[in-house]
Design an enzyme around this catalytic site. Sequence first.
Site, short mmCIF file in Angstrom:
data_model
loop_
_atom_site.label_atom_id
_atom_site.label_comp_id
_atom_site.label_asym_id
_atom_site.label_seq_id
_atom_site.Cartn_x
_atom_site.Cartn_y
_atom_site.Cartn_z
N CYS A 151 -1.12 3.70 -6.47
CA CYS A 151 -1.96 3.05 -5.46
C CYS A 151 -2.14 1.62 -5.94
O CYS A 151 -2.39 1.40 -7.14
CB CYS A 151 -3.31 3.75 -5.37
N CYS A 211 0.86 -1.18 0.00
CA CYS A 211 0.00 0.00 0.00
C CYS A 211 0.90 1.23 0.00
O CYS A 211 1.72 1.40 0.91
CB CYS A 211 -0.86 -0.04 1.26
#
Length: 260
Positions: A184, A71
């Site tokens: 992302c 992440c």
Amino acid sequence: MKIGVFDSGLGGLTVVKALQEVIKGADIFYIADTKNAPYGEKTSEQILQYSLDITEYFLAQHNIDALIVACNTATSAAIKTLREKYPKLILIGTEPGIKPAIEQTLTGQVGVLATPATLGGEKYQQLALRLAKDKEVTLYEQACPGLVEQIEKGEIHSSQTYVMLENWLKPMRDADVDTIVLGCTHYPLVAQVIEKVMQRKLHLIETGAAIAKHLLALSKEKGHKNKGELHISLYHTSTICLDLVAKILKQDISMESISL
Ligand code: DGL
């Protein structure tokens, strides 16, 4: 080898998919922290706390040797503290691939899509500033609030997702952007929609393969033989979209709901 991998949701499975290509003889424990998703719209203090809680869980329940922060948002908020607190862990974070994007662009116009927290973070600002000096490029940064929720619902090809991306990408299309950083880990899941909106063949930069290669090198240094089967267990802190899991991994995995 026991590997802990986490993300706010299923986006980090795009990194697990890359691990499947190169890592053998290991157990992967994945946490989709859907209870606290999206991370990208939380404060850095909150994201740091989620990251610490997850790491503690991995160590207590599975005695992991390696931790992959799959992440970008959590990497930005927590990797420094995690490195200080757990010096014995093999620890790899995820950062927007601006460097390969700058190397690959032919038009010199590069788009960067990421969460508001990643783009606003000090780590990203420093990276962008340092790399943009190396080559004459223009970066078009775009935060995508709401996109992670669309993906988590499995609404990848819905008209709402298309309209969101159309609004964010139009300035990039007009500016002749030929390379877009998917900053992302959820965004590779909408790669086809991005290409459709941009109406051209693009370099879409994701970092899963580089993370897998890096993990392999670091684990071999510690004696990992990289032979045998790869087992994957997925834990989630709230609901998940099962269809999406099946679409990304194409392998049987065990799943369990947990609270941290
Ligand atoms: N997948 C994430 C990332 O790479 C986090 C998305 C979110 O929860 O906002 O940034």
